[in-house]
Scaffold this motif. Structure first.
Motif, mmCIF file in Angstrom:
data_model
loop_
_atom_site.group_PDB
_atom_site.id
_atom_site.type_symbol
_atom_site.label_atom_id
_atom_site.label_comp_id
_atom_site.label_asym_id
_atom_site.label_seq_id
_atom_site.Cartn_x
_atom_site.Cartn_y
_atom_site.Cartn_z
ATOM 1 N N SER A 1 0.856 -1.176 0.000
ATOM 2 C CA SER A 1 0.000 0.000 0.000
ATOM 3 C C SER A 1 0.893 1.226 0.000
ATOM 4 O O SER A 1 1.521 1.543 1.006
ATOM 5 C CB SER A 1 -0.903 0.008 1.243
ATOM 6 O OG SER A 1 -1.646 1.206 1.304
ATOM 7 N N ARG B 1 2.127 -3.271 3.750
ATOM 8 C CA ARG B 1 1.433 -4.107 4.732
ATOM 9 C C ARG B 1 2.070 -5.490 4.770
ATOM 10 O O ARG B 1 2.414 -6.057 3.740
ATOM 11 C CB ARG B 1 -0.042 -4.220 4.387
ATOM 12 C CG ARG B 1 -0.782 -2.903 4.500
ATOM 13 C CD ARG B 1 -2.270 -3.083 4.272
ATOM 14 N NE ARG B 1 -2.942 -1.800 4.394
ATOM 15 C CZ ARG B 1 -3.335 -1.256 5.538
ATOM 16 N NH1 ARG B 1 -3.133 -1.933 6.672
ATOM 17 N NH2 ARG B 1 -3.927 -0.085 5.571
ATOM 18 N N ARG C 1 1.419 -9.213 6.770
ATOM 19 C CA ARG C 1 0.503 -9.958 7.637
ATOM 20 C C ARG C 1 1.174 -10.434 8.916
ATOM 21 O O ARG C 1 0.562 -10.500 9.974
ATOM 22 C CB ARG C 1 -0.055 -11.160 6.869
ATOM 23 C CG ARG C 1 -1.086 -11.966 7.641
ATOM 24 C CD ARG C 1 -1.449 -13.231 6.875
ATOM 25 N NE ARG C 1 -1.954 -12.900 5.549
ATOM 26 C CZ ARG C 1 -2.143 -13.819 4.582
ATOM 27 N NH1 ARG C 1 -1.840 -15.084 4.816
ATOM 28 N NH2 ARG C 1 -2.623 -13.453 3.421
ATOM 29 N N TYR D 1 4.910 -1.693 13.930
ATOM 30 C CA TYR D 1 5.367 -0.827 12.843
ATOM 31 C C TYR D 1 6.895 -0.874 12.792
ATOM 32 O O TYR D 1 7.565 -0.815 13.825
ATOM 33 C CB TYR D 1 4.893 0.609 13.052
ATOM 34 C CG TYR D 1 3.399 0.767 12.903
ATOM 35 C CD1 TYR D 1 2.838 1.019 11.655
ATOM 36 C CD2 TYR D 1 2.567 0.652 14.008
ATOM 37 C CE1 TYR D 1 1.452 1.149 11.519
ATOM 38 C CE2 TYR D 1 1.190 0.777 13.876
ATOM 39 C CZ TYR D 1 0.646 1.027 12.626
ATOM 40 O OH TYR D 1 -0.712 1.143 12.478
ATOM 41 N N ILE E 1 3.502 -1.920 7.865
ATOM 42 C CA ILE E 1 2.287 -1.791 8.673
ATOM 43 C C ILE E 1 1.837 -3.182 9.110
ATOM 44 O O ILE E 1 1.657 -4.074 8.277
ATOM 45 C CB ILE E 1 1.169 -1.114 7.861
ATOM 46 C CG1 ILE E 1 1.632 0.285 7.396
ATOM 47 C CG2 ILE E 1 -0.116 -1.020 8.677
ATOM 48 C CD1 ILE E 1 0.640 0.970 6.490
ATOM 49 N N ARG F 1 -0.597 -6.203 10.764
ATOM 50 C CA ARG F 1 -2.001 -6.575 10.580
ATOM 51 C C ARG F 1 -2.874 -5.766 11.534
ATOM 52 O O ARG F 1 -2.600 -5.664 12.724
ATOM 53 C CB ARG F 1 -2.175 -8.069 10.864
ATOM 54 C CG ARG F 1 -3.567 -8.597 10.562
ATOM 55 C CD ARG F 1 -3.581 -10.093 10.726
ATOM 56 N NE ARG F 1 -4.884 -10.647 10.364
ATOM 57 C CZ ARG F 1 -5.166 -11.943 10.324
ATOM 58 N NH1 ARG F 1 -4.204 -12.824 10.631
ATOM 59 N NH2 ARG F 1 -6.366 -12.372 9.990
ATOM 60 N N SER G 1 -2.735 0.915 10.224
ATOM 61 C CA SER G 1 -3.201 1.837 9.185
ATOM 62 C C SER G 1 -2.060 2.698 8.673
ATOM 63 O O SER G 1 -1.056 2.902 9.369
ATOM 64 C CB SER G 1 -4.302 2.747 9.739
ATOM 65 O OG SER G 1 -3.759 3.628 10.719
#
Length: 247
Positions: free
Chosen positions: A13, A33, A35, A40, A54, A56, A59
């Protein structure tokens, strides 16, 4: 802070418009992102992009705030990389070194039964032909600067009506010279390598600070009086000075 991680993104993203202000630079932000990530994670890529992993449930907005909290760390990493890029390499017989504004070839010779490296009218003792001659060469140039620069400062100061309390020749990494409020001028020993008009401009610049301890219009007016062609010296420093400071 963890800065390296196993990178196997599942759903990248990226906000192409996202960036951070770090000092005077704009650093692009990239969000990825992952998983398996539990927190972070920030990494500065080789291209100078601040990449935020980022976890799971996380944002991009929180990732942006996380990166903003690490601006000091990013700045340190950028500075280290810049210093690494400027880190001096070895010098060997056949290399060229800047001396009084001219690139001079380093050649081998002998003097009093010892091996020396020669450049211009100088000879510096070395161990053998295959050694990195930078350390002894640097020390030799520094010694020359200590002998020459203070005398030049005092001569120019006397000619233009300045009183200089002292002159120091130092190994400065980020500047060519400085002037204290007590009237002491410090100069970078690498000025022995620059053209004479550039060396004198740096000296005049510091002498001008004895009258104006700032860079105001009055200061530059003083510089122009002392060194009318100072812009030529400034141009030389912009184009050739940065790698020389890292010598």
């Amino acid at each position: 802070m963890q800065t390296e991680f196993l990178f196997s993104p599942l759903a990248p993203s990226r906000d192409k418009g996202a960036s951070l202000t770090v000092g005077t630079a704009r650093v692009p932000l990239q969000f990825v992102r992952h998983r398996r990530a539990r927190r972070y994670i920030l990494r500065l890529t080789a291209e100078g992009v601040a990449r935020v992993t980022i976890p799971r449930g996380g944002s991009a907005a929180e990732g942006h705030r996380f990166a903003e909290r690490q601006i000091d760390w990013i700045e340190r990493q950028m500075r280290r990389r810049q210093e690494g890029a400027l880190r001096p390499r070895g010098l060997f017989i056949g290399s060229r070194v800047l001396f009084r504004g001219e690139p001079i070839l380093l050649s081998a010779g002998a003097a009093e039964g010892a091996m020396v490296v020669r450049f211009a009218d100088q000879a510096v003792r070395i161990g053998n032909l295959f050694d990195d001659v930078r350390p002894p060469l640097e020390q030799h140039l520094w010694s020359m600067a200590k002998a020459e620069l203070p005398a030049r400062v005092q001569a120019l100061a006397a000619h233009h009506g300045f009183t200089v309390r002292g002159v120091r020749v130092r190994n400065q990494r980020t500047r060519w010279g400085s002037c204290s409020r007590h009237g002491t001028i410090s100069l970078n020993w690498r000025l022995i390598q620059v053209p004479e008009h550039v060396r004198d401009y740096i000296i005049f610049h510091e002498l001008a600070h004895l009258r104006e301890m700032n860079h105001s219009a009055r200061f530059w007016s003083e510089v122009v009086k002392l060194c009318p062609r100072y812009r030529e010296a400034e141009q030389w420093l912009r184009t050739q000075g940065k790698p020389l400071v890292a010598f």
